[in-house]
Design a protein around this motif. Structure first.
Motif, PDB file in Angstrom:
ATOM      1  N   GLN A  38     -20.353  11.780  54.001  1.00 54.70           N
ATOM      2  CA  GLN A  38     -20.498  11.196  52.306  1.00 54.70           C
ATOM      3  C   GLN A  38     -21.732  10.638  51.937  1.00 54.70           C
ATOM      4  OE1 GLN A  38     -17.770   8.087  51.748  1.00 54.70           O
ATOM      5  NE2 GLN A  38     -15.645   9.305  52.193  1.00 54.70           N
ATOM      6  N   LYS A  39     -22.159  11.362  50.505  1.00 56.54           N
ATOM      7  CA  LYS A  39     -23.357  11.028  50.313  1.00 56.54           C
ATOM      8  C   LYS A  39     -23.238   9.562  49.593  1.00 56.54           C
ATOM      9  CE  LYS A  39     -23.517  13.345  45.679  1.00 56.54           C
ATOM     10  NZ  LYS A  39     -24.343  13.971  44.873  1.00 56.54           N
ATOM     11  N   GLU A  40     -24.474   8.969  49.543  1.00 56.21           N
ATOM     12  CA  GLU A  40     -24.475   7.818  48.682  1.00 56.21           C
ATOM     13  C   GLU A  40     -24.444   8.101  47.010  1.00 56.21           C
ATOM     14  OE1 GLU A  40     -27.323   4.903  49.821  1.00 56.21           O
ATOM     15  OE2 GLU A  40     -27.124   5.226  52.325  1.00 56.21           O
ATOM     16  N   ARG A  41     -23.829   7.018  46.497  1.00 56.61           N
ATOM     17  CA  ARG A  41     -23.804   7.137  45.022  1.00 56.61           C
ATOM     18  C   ARG A  41     -25.085   6.901  44.571  1.00 56.61           C
ATOM     19  NH1 ARG A  41     -18.305   3.929  44.573  1.00 56.61           N
ATOM     20  NH2 ARG A  41     -16.818   5.365  45.378  1.00 56.61           N
ATOM     21  N   GLU A  42     -25.525   7.361  43.340  1.00 54.02           N
ATOM     22  CA  GLU A  42     -26.698   7.125  42.692  1.00 54.02           C
ATOM     23  C   GLU A  42     -26.531   6.078  41.567  1.00 54.02           C
ATOM     24  OE1 GLU A  42     -28.844  10.182  40.574  1.00 54.02           O
ATOM     25  OE2 GLU A  42     -28.592  11.542  42.386  1.00 54.02           O
ATOM     26  N   PHE A  43     -27.522   5.306  41.352  1.00 52.82           N
ATOM     27  CA  PHE A  43     -27.060   4.158  40.175  1.00 52.82           C
ATOM     28  C   PHE A  43     -26.968   5.002  38.869  1.00 52.82           C
ATOM     29  CE2 PHE A  43     -29.050   1.401  37.144  1.00 52.82           C
ATOM     30  CZ  PHE A  43     -27.932   0.313  37.198  1.00 52.82           C
ATOM     31  N   GLY A  44     -26.141   4.661  38.083  1.00 48.93           N
ATOM     32  CA  GLY A  44     -25.931   5.184  36.872  1.00 48.93           C
ATOM     33  C   GLY A  44     -25.048   6.350  36.839  1.00 48.93           C
ATOM     34  N   TYR A  45     -24.491   6.920  37.897  1.00 48.99           N
ATOM     35  CA  TYR A  45     -23.758   8.259  38.024  1.00 48.99           C
ATOM     36  C   TYR A  45     -22.677   8.539  36.816  1.00 48.99           C
ATOM     37  CZ  TYR A  45     -19.926   6.770  40.574  1.00 48.99           C
ATOM     38  OH  TYR A  45     -18.847   5.897  41.094  1.00 48.99           O
ATOM     39  N   ALA A  46     -22.165   7.551  36.540  1.00 50.15           N
ATOM     40  CA  ALA A  46     -20.942   7.387  35.601  1.00 50.15           C
ATOM     41  C   ALA A  46     -21.553   7.030  34.059  1.00 50.15           C
ATOM     42  CB  ALA A  46     -19.765   6.758  36.286  1.00 50.15           C
ATOM     43  N   LYS A  47     -22.653   7.120  33.824  1.00 46.81           N
ATOM     44  CA  LYS A  47     -23.236   6.416  32.664  1.00 46.81           C
ATOM     45  C   LYS A  47     -22.512   7.221  31.646  1.00 46.81           C
ATOM     46  CE  LYS A  47     -27.399   5.266  30.119  1.00 46.81           C
ATOM     47  NZ  LYS A  47     -28.914   5.199  30.149  1.00 46.81           N
ATOM     48  N   GLY A  48     -22.133   6.706  30.578  1.00 47.44           N
ATOM     49  CA  GLY A  48     -21.604   7.497  29.348  1.00 47.44           C
ATOM     50  C   GLY A  48     -20.135   7.962  29.606  1.00 47.44           C
ATOM     51  N   GLN A  49     -19.597   7.759  30.585  1.00 46.71           N
ATOM     52  CA  GLN A  49     -18.333   7.969  30.868  1.00 46.71           C
ATOM     53  C   GLN A  49     -16.987   7.004  30.639  1.00 46.71           C
ATOM     54  OE1 GLN A  49     -17.752   9.780  34.850  1.00 46.71           O
ATOM     55  NE2 GLN A  49     -19.315  11.450  34.536  1.00 46.71           N
ATOM     56  N   VAL A  50     -17.523   5.762  30.456  1.00 51.53           N
ATOM     57  CA  VAL A  50     -16.576   4.795  30.095  1.00 51.53           C
ATOM     58  C   VAL A  50     -16.968   4.087  28.761  1.00 51.53           C
ATOM     59  CG1 VAL A  50     -16.001   2.441  30.871  1.00 51.53           C
ATOM     60  CG2 VAL A  50     -16.620   4.096  32.671  1.00 51.53           C
TER      61      VAL A  50
END
Length: 67
Positions: A38-50
Motif C-alpha cells: 500500500q502506498k502512503e496517502r498524500e496530504f490533500g488527496y481528497a481536497k475538493g471532494q467534501v
C-alpha cells in the motif's frame, strides 16, 4: 513454540493436514505482501471532494427544546 518444535508438529501431521498448513503459510505471505504494498496517502488527496452545508454549525430544530 520454537522452530524445531513447530517443524516436529507439522511433520507429525497426516499429508492432507500438512497441505492445509502449506496453504495457510502461503495465505499469510500474500496477506503480508498486500499490507506492505500500500502506498502512503498524500496530504490533500481528497481536497475538493467534501462539501459542508453553509448552515452546518447552526443548531438543529429538533434540539430547540434542550437549548
Amino acid at each position: 513454540m520454537s522452530t524445531t518444535a513447530l517443524l516436529t508438529e507439522i511433520t507429525a501431521l497426516p499429508p492432507e493436514l500438512r497441505q492445509e498448513v502449506e496453504d495457510f503459510v502461503a495465505f499469510l505471505r500474500t496477506k503480508k505482501q498486500r499490507n506492505t504494498v500500500q502506498k502512503e496517502r498524500e496530504f490533500g488527496y481528497a481536497k475538493g471532494q467534501v462539501r459542508l452545508a453553509d448552515d452546518f454549525d447552526d443548531p438543529l430544530d429538533d434540539f430547540k427544546e434542550y437549548m
